[in-house]
Write a protein that holds these residues in place. Structure first.
Motif, mmCIF file in Angstrom:
data_model
loop_
_atom_site.group_PDB
_atom_site.id
_atom_site.type_symbol
_atom_site.label_atom_id
_atom_site.label_comp_id
_atom_site.label_asym_id
_atom_site.label_seq_id
_atom_site.Cartn_x
_atom_site.Cartn_y
_atom_site.Cartn_z
ATOM 1 N N GLU A 171 22.461 36.012 -3.044
ATOM 2 C CA GLU A 171 21.882 34.758 -3.507
ATOM 3 C C GLU A 171 23.014 33.927 -4.092
ATOM 4 O O GLU A 171 23.299 34.005 -5.291
ATOM 5 C CB GLU A 171 20.795 35.022 -4.539
ATOM 6 C CG GLU A 171 19.616 35.806 -3.979
ATOM 7 C CD GLU A 171 18.558 36.107 -5.029
ATOM 8 O OE1 GLU A 171 18.640 35.562 -6.145
ATOM 9 O OE2 GLU A 171 17.663 36.900 -4.712
ATOM 10 N N PRO A 172 23.664 33.132 -3.250
ATOM 11 C CA PRO A 172 24.835 32.401 -3.725
ATOM 12 C C PRO A 172 24.531 31.410 -4.836
ATOM 13 O O PRO A 172 25.327 31.221 -5.736
ATOM 14 C CB PRO A 172 25.363 31.684 -2.483
ATOM 15 C CG PRO A 172 24.294 31.768 -1.465
ATOM 16 C CD PRO A 172 23.397 32.889 -1.854
ATOM 17 N N VAL A 173 23.364 30.780 -4.813
ATOM 18 C CA VAL A 173 23.028 29.797 -5.858
ATOM 19 C C VAL A 173 22.886 30.501 -7.197
ATOM 20 O O VAL A 173 23.430 30.050 -8.218
ATOM 21 C CB VAL A 173 21.751 29.026 -5.479
ATOM 22 C CG1 VAL A 173 21.312 28.127 -6.614
ATOM 23 C CG2 VAL A 173 21.967 28.234 -4.206
ATOM 24 N N ALA A 174 22.162 31.620 -7.219
ATOM 25 C CA ALA A 174 21.980 32.355 -8.469
ATOM 26 C C ALA A 174 23.313 32.905 -8.965
ATOM 27 O O ALA A 174 23.604 32.865 -10.171
ATOM 28 C CB ALA A 174 20.980 33.487 -8.268
#
Length: 132
Positions: free
Chosen positions: A114-117
């Motif tokens: 989960e790159p955003v998280a």
């Protein structure tokens, strides 16, 4: 001392000479890098070709060993039955490989980055580092 003597170059001549030598050095390094990459490419191409050849001969060797197993079993059983036994054994082995492969793929799908998280977490860590 405004006019330079013929034995001592002026500052402008020294800078021009340095610039020319630096350009020559950079061009030489680029040519050397190109030659090294070309040599490495030839060597890698040869290595890959040899591996492909080895794989091809390995495939044929495996096929001969399968035929040998069929002929070996055919000494005790009819030829059709020995070929059937070896064929079923190969299908079972292929099924086992497919099952293990599917399990491996399913396991890989479970890991979802989960790159955003992760980016938000990194930003928080950096903010905490500045406030400390």
């Amino acid at each position: 001392m405004a006019s330079g003597s013929p034995l001592q170059p002026t500052l402008g001549e020294l800078i021009a000479s340095l610039s020319l030598q630096l350009t020559t050095l950079v061009k030489g390094e680029v040519e050397l890098a190109k030659a090294q990459v070309a040599e490495k490419g030839k060597s890698m191409g040869l290595g890959i070709g040899l591996f492909v050849g080895a794989g091809l001969f390995g495939f044929f060797a495996f096929a001969v060993l399968i035929a040998t197993a069929v002929l070996g079993i055919a000494t005790a059983l009819p030829a059709w039955l020995s070929a059937l036994i070896v064929g079923v054994a190969l299908l079972l082995f292929a099924g086992l490989l497919a099952f293990v492969g599917k399990k491996s793929l399913d396991k890989a799908k479970e890991v979802k980055p989960e790159p955003v998280a992760n980016l938000k977490q990194d930003i928080e860590i950096v903010k905490d580092g500045f406030t400390s």
